[in-house]
Structures are given as structure tokens and as C-alpha cells.
Write an enzyme that holds these catalytic residues in place. Structure first.
Site, short mmCIF file in Angstrom:
data_model
loop_
_atom_site.label_atom_id
_atom_site.label_comp_id
_atom_site.label_asym_id
_atom_site.label_seq_id
_atom_site.Cartn_x
_atom_site.Cartn_y
_atom_site.Cartn_z
N SER A 232 0.83 -1.22 0.00
CA SER A 232 0.00 0.00 0.00
C SER A 232 0.86 1.26 0.00
O SER A 232 1.15 1.81 -1.06
CB SER A 232 -0.95 -0.05 1.19
OG SER A 232 -1.91 0.96 1.06
N ARG A 233 1.27 1.73 1.16
CA ARG A 233 2.19 2.86 1.25
C ARG A 233 3.13 2.62 2.42
O ARG A 233 2.71 2.16 3.49
CB ARG A 233 1.44 4.18 1.46
CG ARG A 233 0.72 4.72 0.22
CD ARG A 233 1.70 5.16 -0.89
NE ARG A 233 1.03 5.68 -2.06
CZ ARG A 233 0.68 4.96 -3.13
NH1 ARG A 233 0.93 3.66 -3.18
NH2 ARG A 233 0.08 5.53 -4.15
N ASP A 257 6.56 -3.94 -0.76
CA ASP A 257 6.66 -3.33 -2.09
C ASP A 257 6.81 -1.82 -1.95
O ASP A 257 7.05 -1.14 -2.95
CB ASP A 257 5.41 -3.66 -2.91
CG ASP A 257 5.53 -3.17 -4.35
OD1 ASP A 257 6.55 -3.51 -4.98
OD2 ASP A 257 4.63 -2.45 -4.83
N GLU A 262 11.09 5.76 0.49
CA GLU A 262 11.41 5.26 -0.86
C GLU A 262 11.64 6.35 -1.90
O GLU A 262 12.26 6.09 -2.94
CB GLU A 262 10.29 4.34 -1.36
CG GLU A 262 9.00 5.08 -1.73
CD GLU A 262 7.90 4.15 -2.25
OE1 GLU A 262 7.62 3.14 -1.61
OE2 GLU A 262 7.33 4.46 -3.31
N HIS A 294 8.24 -0.86 -5.38
CA HIS A 294 6.94 -0.28 -5.76
C HIS A 294 6.56 -0.75 -7.17
O HIS A 294 6.24 0.07 -8.04
CB HIS A 294 6.99 1.25 -5.68
CG HIS A 294 5.64 1.86 -5.38
ND1 HIS A 294 5.47 2.84 -4.45
CD2 HIS A 294 4.41 1.60 -5.89
CE1 HIS A 294 4.18 3.18 -4.40
NE2 HIS A 294 3.53 2.44 -5.27
N GLN A 295 6.61 -2.05 -7.37
CA GLN A 295 6.35 -2.58 -8.70
C GLN A 295 5.03 -3.33 -8.80
O GLN A 295 4.71 -3.90 -9.84
CB GLN A 295 7.51 -3.49 -9.16
CG GLN A 295 7.48 -4.91 -8.60
CD GLN A 295 8.56 -5.80 -9.19
OE1 GLN A 295 9.73 -5.58 -8.92
NE2 GLN A 295 8.19 -6.80 -9.97
N PHE A 297 2.10 -2.49 -9.25
CA PHE A 297 1.18 -2.04 -10.31
C PHE A 297 1.66 -2.42 -11.70
O PHE A 297 0.92 -2.29 -12.67
CB PHE A 297 1.05 -0.50 -10.26
CG PHE A 297 2.28 0.20 -10.78
CD1 PHE A 297 3.42 0.31 -10.00
CD2 PHE A 297 2.32 0.68 -12.08
CE1 PHE A 297 4.57 0.92 -10.50
CE2 PHE A 297 3.45 1.30 -12.59
CZ PHE A 297 4.59 1.41 -11.77
P1 NAI Z 1 -9.73 1.75 -2.51
O1 NAI Z 1 -10.02 3.21 -2.33
O2 NAI Z 1 -10.58 0.96 -3.46
O3 NAI Z 1 -9.80 1.03 -1.08
C1 NAI Z 1 -9.20 1.53 0.07
C2 NAI Z 1 -9.96 0.98 1.26
O4 NAI Z 1 -9.28 1.42 2.45
C3 NAI Z 1 -11.42 1.49 1.36
O5 NAI Z 1 -12.30 0.41 1.58
C4 NAI Z 1 -11.38 2.44 2.55
O6 NAI Z 1 -12.62 2.47 3.25
C5 NAI Z 1 -10.28 1.83 3.38
N1 NAI Z 1 -9.69 2.74 4.35
C6 NAI Z 1 -9.57 4.08 4.28
N2 NAI Z 1 -8.94 4.55 5.38
C7 NAI Z 1 -8.67 3.47 6.14
C8 NAI Z 1 -8.05 3.30 7.41
N3 NAI Z 1 -7.57 4.34 8.09
N4 NAI Z 1 -7.94 2.05 7.90
C9 NAI Z 1 -8.44 0.98 7.21
N5 NAI Z 1 -9.04 1.09 6.02
C10 NAI Z 1 -9.15 2.32 5.49
O7 NAI Z 1 -8.21 1.67 -2.90
P2 NAI Z 1 -7.44 0.48 -3.66
O8 NAI Z 1 -7.51 0.71 -5.12
O9 NAI Z 1 -7.89 -0.81 -3.12
O10 NAI Z 1 -5.93 0.78 -3.24
C11 NAI Z 1 -5.50 0.63 -1.90
C12 NAI Z 1 -4.12 1.25 -1.74
O11 NAI Z 1 -3.18 0.50 -2.50
C13 NAI Z 1 -3.98 2.67 -2.31
O12 NAI Z 1 -4.41 3.64 -1.37
C14 NAI Z 1 -2.52 2.78 -2.59
O13 NAI Z 1 -1.87 3.31 -1.46
C15 NAI Z 1 -2.08 1.33 -2.79
N6 NAI Z 1 -1.62 1.06 -4.15
C16 NAI Z 1 -0.36 0.55 -4.32
C17 NAI Z 1 0.12 0.25 -5.58
C18 NAI Z 1 1.47 -0.34 -5.78
O14 NAI Z 1 1.95 -0.41 -6.93
N7 NAI Z 1 2.14 -0.81 -4.74
C19 NAI Z 1 -0.69 0.51 -6.78
C20 NAI Z 1 -2.03 0.98 -6.47
C21 NAI Z 1 -2.46 1.26 -5.21
#
Ligand code: NAI
Length: 346
Positions: A232-233, A257, A262, A294-295, A297
Site C-alpha cells: 500500500s504505502r 513493495d 522510498e 513499488h512494482q 502495479f
Molecule cells: P480503494 O479506495 O478501493 O480502497 C481503500 C480501502 O481502504 C477502502 O475500503 C477504505 O474504506 C479503506 N480505508 C480508508 N482509510 C482506512 C483506514 N484508516 N484504515 C483501514 N481502512 C481504510 O483503494 P485500492 O484501489 O484498493 O488501493 C489501496 C491502496 O493501494 C492505495 O491507497 C494505494 O496506497 C495502494 N496502491 C499501491 C500500488 C502499488 O503499486 N504498490 C498501486 C495501487 C495502489
């Protein structure tokens, strides 16, 4: 309107290839810059209508002020997360759009790839057999079947990861700040995630509220031998506490990841350099830590969707009243935010 000009920061070959293809029929003028967007590089955006940025570009107060002064109208994120953007400060100054979904499968599948690699010691086996070392010592793993996985964040990626885990016969529990109402997901408290999970995977956005949610205190609550997966982050995990947890044998493995520091390291080749970051060096030295840069995606499907949606966001912004993918810090909170009324946020 004149041909729209886009300043594209932190451009990599794979970005350029997918954007050149997506731009074939739209024909915007895109200038690709290798450098990240920071307050020191922001002047490169002079004369452009849009800046296109990725996860490690800084869109802070200084950068926003400079973009506004140069009459840049739009920040087009080519990613989903926007923790690198001061969205509150940007409000009423510059519009922000993002790509909310491009391939949740890419990220969820990478999370599982990291987990399997880690617990079945594939990263070790690969190196051994290349050296004709066919010994099995030290390669003992464990079954995923029957293990409890705790998912933090049950949005698009989290839910696909849940499906994948169920396919492996795992017991899934989850925590979300905003639990899905009509789902068969078994929601528990965050403390229960820490206490019951054999594996914990993070799929929520990074916010001020959940920064360092994995810290000394939460690690103390976790099961001995827990495996952490973070796609995630990086800021969700306090890395110093993680290193300490691994050294104390509390954390069994970490699959990362993302990493909180980073931004100046990931996406670059430092193989001929001495890396200054001692914490990252310590992590990478550990046999039960896997780091990918961070790969998660990075699939062909995701790159193509990112390019198409980003350019569609730009088109929509300049041609329509409504920006469906606008990021607004007010939207989830304030009823009278214009985005809720079929318009731009300001
Ligand atoms: P999304 O918006 O569909 O889902 C995020 C979920 O987290 C939602 O259900 C939301 O209610 C929940 N949430 C919000 N605040 C929260 C908290 N404090 N505690 C627990 N849950 C909480 O987002 P999606 O598309 O599923 O992406 C999730 C994360 O993945 C992104 O925010 C991004 O940081 C990360 N990501 C990483 C990538 C990578 O290449 N490593 C690529 C794309 C996204």
C-alpha cells in the site's frame, strides 16, 4: 483552445511507451522529464497546462504555489494514492485528478507473489540452484491453507486479495474504517487483526490518522512469527519498529513493495553506489525480508489503463464541467461540495 501541453515528471521508459500509444489519437503535446517534481524542478512546468505526476513526486504547498503562479491548471496523478499531494492546500487553487483503479488484480496478485516467495523461500532456492546447490536445508516453509490472514482495507485491491486468499483455503478477517455493508467479509477490530492474524496485508490509503499503524505497540500485540505484506504505502509501517520486531523474532517475515523513505531510492539503479539509508540496508540484509521497488502495479494491463484514464481525465477536465476522477479533500465530508452536484470541486 490551443493544443494542451503536459509536463510529465518522473518519466520512465515503460511510462513513455504506454502514454505515446494512448496519445496517438488525442495528440496532446507531452514533454517527458526524467526528474521528479519537487520545488527545485517545478519550473520545468512553465508554459504547460497540466503536470502529470506519480507516487514520489512532491505536490506540497511550495509546488502548488509555483504551479498556480505559472498558470498550470491541473495536476494529473497517474496513480491511485495521493498522499504525496497536499489536497487541502490545493483546494480552490489547482484541480487534482487521479486514476482510481487501473488493475487491482496487478497489486493483489503481486501481494500474493511476495507472500508465496517469502514463505516458500523461492528467493533463496532460485539463487541456490543457479549455483548448482540443491540442498533443501533452511528452505522449510508453511502451508497457507487454514492460516488466518488479516486484511486492512477492503476496497478494490483488498477484496481481490481476499478472493485470492480464499482460493488458498485461508481464513480471512478484515478491518476497514468504512466496512462494506453488503458483503460476506468478516470484519473485526484492528486489535483483533493484530492479535489473530498469521499474515497481515495492507490495502488502505495512507493518511495522517493511520501513519505508522504498525508500530512498537501494535507489533507487541501480534502473533509470534506473523508475516506482514505491504503493497500500500510505506508510511503505514514505522520501519524502525519493524526492524526491531524482526530482530526480536516477533515478526516472521516482511514482504514490502513500499517503504516510507522510498522517494529518492525506488525506481532508480543504485547497484554501483553505496546507499546511505542504513534502515533499508538492514532490512535488505535480513533473510526473511523481501523488498520490491513499488512494482506491484507494473503489468501491461495496468500501464495501458493508467495512460488511457490519465489522458481521459485531462480531456474531461478541459472539455466538460464534471471531473469524475477529481480528488477533493472535502468531497467525502462536506455535503455542499460541488463534486457531489455534478460539477468540478470548485
Ligand atoms: P480503494 O479506495 O478501493 O480502497 C481503500 C480501502 O481502504 C477502502 O475500503 C477504505 O474504506 C479503506 N480505508 C480508508 N482509510 C482506512 C483506514 N484508516 N484504515 C483501514 N481502512 C481504510 O483503494 P485500492 O484501489 O484498493 O488501493 C489501496 C491502496 O493501494 C492505495 O491507497 C494505494 O496506497 C495502494 N496502491 C499501491 C500500488 C502499488 O503499486 N504498490 C498501486 C495501487 C495502489
Amino acid at each position: 483552445m490551443n493544443r494542451i501541453k503536459i509536463a510529465f515528471f518522473d518519466a520512465k521508459d515503460y511510462d513513455k511507451n504506454s502514454f505515446i500509444k494512448a496519445n496517438e489519437n488525442i495528440d496532446y503535446e507531452i514533454d517527458y522529464f526524467d526528474t521528479r517534481l519537487t520545488k527545485d524542478t517545478v519550473r520545468l512546468a512553465e508554459g504547460h497546462d497540466v503536470v502529470c505526476v506519480f507516487v514520489n513526486d512532491d505536490v506540497d504547498k511550495d509546488v502548488i504555489d509555483a504551479l498556480v503562479e505559472m498558470n498550470v491548471k491541473l495536476v494529473a496523478l497517474r496513480c491511485a494514492g495521493y498522499n504525496n499531494v497536499d489536497v487541502e492546500y490545493a483546494y480552490e487553487k489547482i484541480h487534482i485528478v487521479r486514476v482510481p483503479a487501473y488493475s487491482p488484480y496487478a497489486v493483489a496478485e503481486h501481494a500474493m507473489a511476495l507472500l508465496l516467495t517469502s514463505i516458500r523461500r523461492i528467493h533463496k532456492a532460485y539463487i541456490r540452484t543457479r549455483d548448482f546447490n540443491f540442498s533443501l536445508s533452511g528452505l522449510t516453509g508453511f502451508d497457507l491453507h487454514g492460516k488466518t490472514v488479516g486484511i486492512v482495507g477492503t476496497g478494490k485491491i483488498g477484496r481481490i486479495f481476499i478472493d485470492i486468499c480464499r482460493g488458498f483455503g485461508m481464513n480471512v478477517i478484515a478491518y476497514d474504517k468504512f466496512p462494506a455493508k453488503d458483503s460476506d467479509i468478516k470484519y473485526v477490530t484492528l486489535d483483533e487483526i493484530w492479535e489473530q492474524s498469521d499474515i497481515i496485508s495492507f490495502h488502505c490509503p495512507l493518511t495522517d490518522e493511520n501513519r505508522h499503524m504498525v508500530n512498537e505497540e501494535s507489533i507487541a500485540r501480534m502473533k509470534k512469527g506473523v508475516v506482514l505484506i505491504n503493497t500500500s504505502r510505506g508510511g503505514l509501517i514505522d520501519t524502525e519498529s519493524l526492524v526491531e520486531g524482526i530482530k526480536q523474532r516477533k515478526i516472521g517475515a516482511a514482504c514490502l513493495d513500499v517503504y516510507e523513505e522510498e522517494s529518492n531510492i525506488f525506481f532508480h539503479d543504485y547497484s554501483n553506489h553505496i546507499v546511505d539509508d542504513d534502515t533499508l540496508a538492514r532490512l535488505i540484509s535480513m533473510p526473511n525480508v523481501i523488498v520490491s521497488s513499488h512494482q506491484a502495479f507494473l503489468t501491461e494491463e495496468a500501464l495501458s489503463n493508467i495512460a488511457d484514464t490519465t489522458l481521459e481525465n485531462v480531456k474531461e477536465f478541459f472539455e466538460n464541467e464534471y471531473s469524475v476522477n477529481e480528488v477533493c479533500y472535502k468531497c467525502p465530508k462536506v455535503e455542499d461540495c460541488k463534486q457531489l452536484h455534478n460539477g468540478k470541486c470548485f
